[in-house]
Design an enzyme around this catalytic site. Structure first.
Site, PDB file in Angstrom:
ATOM      1  N   GLU A  62       0.818  -1.215   0.000  1.00  0.00           N
ATOM      2  CA  GLU A  62       0.000   0.000   0.000  1.00  0.00           C
ATOM      3  C   GLU A  62       0.850   1.262   0.000  1.00  0.00           C
ATOM      4  OE1 GLU A  62      -2.092  -2.766   3.075  1.00  0.00           O
ATOM      5  OE2 GLU A  62      -0.095  -2.532   2.218  1.00  0.00           O
ATOM      6  N   CYS A  90      -2.621  -2.504   7.425  1.00  0.00           N
ATOM      7  CA  CYS A  90      -2.201  -2.384   8.818  1.00  0.00           C
ATOM      8  C   CYS A  90      -2.417  -0.928   9.272  1.00  0.00           C
ATOM      9  CB  CYS A  90      -0.731  -2.781   8.962  1.00  0.00           C
ATOM     10  SG  CYS A  90       0.425  -1.600   8.216  1.00  0.00           S
TER      11      CYS A  90
END
Length: 151
Positions: A62, A90
């Site tokens: 990401e 996360c």
């Protein structure tokens, strides 16, 4: 070609591309997570985990995809973009997603141990929408296979 696609069909098509990135990570010995950023039905970035390759704990799929997307768009905010990622982000990635103001996140499988929903459910930008469970079984199978091989 894709004009009559439903949103669900588009989500699956782009998630398959994120899965291809995750498979590349798997082949490189990285945790198999892949990400794609799409803006107005155009892929503007793609990435996979490279924490081992780059010796960098922040080199999550990401993070790399967001950085590349911002460079492509010429600005740090991505409100018209959708991030497709194979596993729930996360807390670190959720923070970056929030700061980049990405308009939508689509992820495959939840991450009970380190996912943002458990530790920082409010980390995303208030206008960001989330769709989960897209091609969940395929995303989950990659993770299970990877960790099975590691043990």
């Amino acid at each position: 070609m894709f004009e009559k696609e439903t949103q669900e069909q588009k989500d699956e098509r782009y998630m398959r591309m994120a899965i291809q990135e995750a498979e590349a990570a798997f082949e490189e010995g990285e945790i198999p997570i892949g990400a794609i950023v799409v803006c107005r039905d155009r892929i503007i970035s793609r990435a996979h985990n490279q924490t081992e390759t780059l010796n960098d704990v922040t080199a999550h799929a990401e993070m790399l995809a967001i950085t590349a997307a911002a460079n492509t768009m010429g600005g740090k905010y991505l409100p018209d973009c959708t991030l497709y990622v194979t596993v729930e982000p996360c807390v670190m990635c959720a923070g970056a997603i929030g700061w980049s103001q990405i308009g939508r996140i689509v992820y495959g499988v939840g991450e009970e141990k380190r996912g943002y929903k458990r530790y920082a459910p409010d980390a995303l930008h208030p206008k960001t929408t989330v769709t989960s469970g897209v091609l969940q079984e395929e995303c989950k199978a990659l993770m299970i296979s990877f960790f099975k091989n590691k043990r």
